[in-house]
Design an enzyme around this catalytic site. Structure first.
Site, short mmCIF file in Angstrom:
data_model
loop_
_atom_site.label_atom_id
_atom_site.label_comp_id
_atom_site.label_asym_id
_atom_site.label_seq_id
_atom_site.Cartn_x
_atom_site.Cartn_y
_atom_site.Cartn_z
N HIS A 109 -12.83 -0.91 -7.95
CA HIS A 109 -13.96 0.04 -8.07
C HIS A 109 -13.49 1.50 -7.88
O HIS A 109 -14.25 2.41 -8.13
CB HIS A 109 -15.11 -0.34 -7.12
N ASP B 247 0.86 -1.19 0.00
CA ASP B 247 0.00 0.00 0.00
C ASP B 247 0.89 1.23 0.00
O ASP B 247 2.13 1.14 0.09
CB ASP B 247 -0.97 0.01 1.19
C1 LIG Z 1 -10.79 1.29 -0.76
S1 LIG Z 1 -9.29 1.03 0.01
C2 LIG Z 1 -9.29 -0.72 0.25
C3 LIG Z 1 -8.38 -1.18 1.37
C4 LIG Z 1 -8.38 -2.68 1.62
N1 LIG Z 1 -8.09 -3.44 0.44
C5 LIG Z 1 -9.71 -3.07 2.19
O1 LIG Z 1 -10.56 -3.56 1.46
O2 LIG Z 1 -9.91 -2.85 3.39
C6 LIG Z 1 -8.16 1.24 -1.31
C7 LIG Z 1 -6.73 1.09 -0.89
O3 LIG Z 1 -5.90 1.29 -2.05
C8 LIG Z 1 -4.77 2.01 -1.65
N2 LIG Z 1 -4.14 2.65 -2.81
C9 LIG Z 1 -4.58 3.72 -3.54
N3 LIG Z 1 -3.71 3.99 -4.52
C10 LIG Z 1 -2.70 3.08 -4.42
C11 LIG Z 1 -1.51 2.84 -5.15
N4 LIG Z 1 -1.17 3.60 -6.20
N5 LIG Z 1 -0.70 1.82 -4.77
C12 LIG Z 1 -1.01 1.04 -3.72
N6 LIG Z 1 -2.16 1.21 -2.98
C13 LIG Z 1 -2.98 2.22 -3.33
C14 LIG Z 1 -5.31 3.00 -0.65
O4 LIG Z 1 -4.31 3.58 0.15
C15 LIG Z 1 -6.29 2.12 0.14
O5 LIG Z 1 -5.68 1.49 1.22
C1 LIG Z 2 -16.24 0.46 0.11
O1 LIG Z 2 -15.21 1.09 -0.58
C2 LIG Z 2 -15.14 2.45 -0.55
C3 LIG Z 2 -16.07 3.28 0.02
C4 LIG Z 2 -15.94 4.65 0.01
C5 LIG Z 2 -16.97 5.54 0.54
O2 LIG Z 2 -16.83 6.85 0.27
C6 LIG Z 2 -17.77 7.75 0.62
C7 LIG Z 2 -17.60 9.05 0.21
C8 LIG Z 2 -18.57 10.00 0.47
O3 LIG Z 2 -18.40 11.26 0.03
C9 LIG Z 2 -19.70 9.68 1.19
C10 LIG Z 2 -19.87 8.39 1.64
O4 LIG Z 2 -20.95 8.08 2.35
C11 LIG Z 2 -18.91 7.39 1.35
C12 LIG Z 2 -19.08 6.05 1.71
O5 LIG Z 2 -20.07 5.64 2.37
C13 LIG Z 2 -18.10 5.13 1.27
O6 LIG Z 2 -18.28 3.85 1.56
C14 LIG Z 2 -14.81 5.20 -0.59
C15 LIG Z 2 -13.87 4.37 -1.17
O7 LIG Z 2 -12.72 4.79 -1.79
C16 LIG Z 2 -12.47 6.17 -1.86
C17 LIG Z 2 -14.03 2.99 -1.17
O8 LIG Z 2 -13.15 2.17 -1.79
#
Ligand SMILES: C[S@@+](CC[C@H](N)C(=O)[O-])C[C@H]1O[C@@H](n2cnc3c(N)ncnc32)[C@H](O)[C@@H]1O
Ligand SMILES: COc1cc(-c2oc3cc(O)cc(O)c3c(=O)c2O)cc(OC)c1O
EC number: 2.1.1.-
Length: 357
Positions: free
Chosen positions: A261, A223
């Site tokens: 996503h 990450d």
């Molecule tokens: C929506 S979160 C999902 C985290 C984890 N996989 C989970 O489901 O709990 C997306 C993750 O992608 C990481 N991320 C974003 N851009 C990235 C990059 N260029 N390289 C590695 N990780 C990245 C973010 O820091 C974050 O931890």
């Molecule tokens: C489940 O994965 C992600 C969720 C979210 C996310 O982001 C927002 C942003 C916002 O302006 C209002 C909201 O209520 C939420 C959420 O409920 C929510 O789940 C964001 C992510 O990446 C940026 C996720 O991958």
């Protein structure tokens, strides 16, 4: 009886009642946040008896100013309406947790999404949602940029407090899903693998659970540096700071949970191609395991479908990305050069998909 517009009075009253629900529904998450901040789910959970009286509940609230005690039954009534708590009138005004309320208990064994409620109520998140109208008039990529002047990921890198709240929300969701991932419902997904990279694995909640359940499987969490920070691995768990668009460690398999996503089709194909280069051949167990949403895969569950529609809207306003239907997923996999895919199981709002080189 019909009025000028041919709408009968009954229909009008029904429509107005529904519109009151929309007008007032912004209060739901604020009341839930308030209950979390007061520690109500934790207090009900720890109570020796499953039903707790109002007076015992008020006495157990550590931060409540005595002048505000009369507000607690008012707050509890709306939280009962939302389905978080049961109200037991027969037993002298008592409350107990519902199964949804149990998801708000801190560090609950079956997992919790309390940190997601707190994230969704964070001012940065609320300001993003409030900026959608302005964003539609400007030429910026996301409403997040309209509200905060930079991308979600850059903002996380610069604001340690928001970064922590976002990572905690993701970790809460990951702990919830990890219990399912290492249970019978996903048996076979990790068996036989020798190494796994959890790309964008956040603070490592999923990798920690998998590493614990499969001691001979080497797990690497990749990450960004501000997420990995000072995380130290141990045993069969390692943390690597870096960008997934630069270098991905070689491994038997790769896990992408809630990653694709966040990215548009072009970036997803780029990332999937890099994943394909980093994993073993199909004969040697090589695969990419994706945990993400499949739009419209739960058509008979109206509530899930509505949550999926909202999550799609959220992805568009925060990341200029989207949630995908099975057809859209298949197109990405083929474009990235994968030879097949299998939807292994549905885990509520999300699904587990394996793709093969
Ligand atoms: C929506 S979160 C999902 C985290 C984890 N996989 C989970 O489901 O709990 C997306 C993750 O992608 C990481 N991320 C974003 N851009 C990235 C990059 N260029 N390289 C590695 N990780 C990245 C973010 O820091 C974050 O931890
Ligand atoms: C489940 O994965 C992600 C969720 C979210 C996310 O982001 C927002 C942003 C916002 O302006 C209002 C909201 O209520 C939420 C959420 O409920 C929510 O789940 C964001 C992510 O990446 C940026 C996720 O991958």
């Amino acid at each position: 009886m019909a009025n000028n517009n041919n709408i009968c009075a009954y229909e009008l009253i029904e429509a107005e009642a529904q519109s009151w629900d929309y007008i007032l529904s912004y209060l739901r998450p604020s009341c839930i946040k308030c209950a979390i901040q007061l520690g109500i789910p934790d207090i009900l959970h720890k109570n020796a008896h499953p039903i707790m009286s109002l007076s015992d509940l008020i006495a157990a609230l550590p931060n409540l100013n005595p002048s505000k005690t009369t507000f607690i039954p008012i707050l509890m009534r709306v939280l009962v309406d939302f389905g978080l708590f049961n109200y037991h009138h027969q037993q002298g005004d008592g409350y107990s947790l519902t199964s949804v309320g149990r998801l708000l208990v801190e560090n609950h064994l079956s997992g919790s999404n309390r940190s997601f409620f707190l994230f969704a109520q964070h001012p940065v998140v609320l300001n993003t949602a409030a900026s959608v109208g302005d964003w539609l008039k400007d030429d910026l990529r996301t409403a997040f940029e309209t509200a905060h002047g930079k991308s979600h990921w850059d903002y996380c890198g610069e604001d340690a407090e928001f970064n922590g709240v976002f990572n905690d929300a993701m970790a809460g969701d990951s702990r919830f899903i990890s219990n399912l991932l290492i249970s019978d419902c996903c048996a076979g997904v990790f068996e036989g693998l020798t190494s796994l990279v959890d790309i964008g694995g956040g603070t490592g909640a999923v990798a920690m659970a998998i590493a614990g359940a499969f001691p001979s499987l080497k797990c690497i969490v990749l990450d960004l540096p501000h997420v990995i920070a000072d995380r130290k691995g141990s045993g069969n768990l390692e943390f690597v700071a870096g960008s997934m668009f630069d270098k991905i460690p070689n491994a038997n398999a790769i896990l992408l949970k809630w990653i694709l996503h966040n990215w548009n089709d072009e970036d997803c194909v780029k990332l999937l191609k890099k994943c394909k280069e980093s994993i073993s051949s199909k004969e040697n167990g090589g695969k990419v395991i994706i945990i993400d949403m499949i739009m419209e895969d739960n058509c008979n569950n109206k509530q899930l479908v509505q949550s999926q529609h909202l999550m799609d809207l959220i992805m568009r306003i925060t990341c200029a990305s989207k949630e995908r239907t099975e057809k859209e997923w298949e197109k990405l996999f083929l474009e990235a050069g994968f030879n097949g895919y299998k939807i292994i199981t549905s885990l509520g709002i999300r699904s587990l998909i394996e793709i093969y080189p």
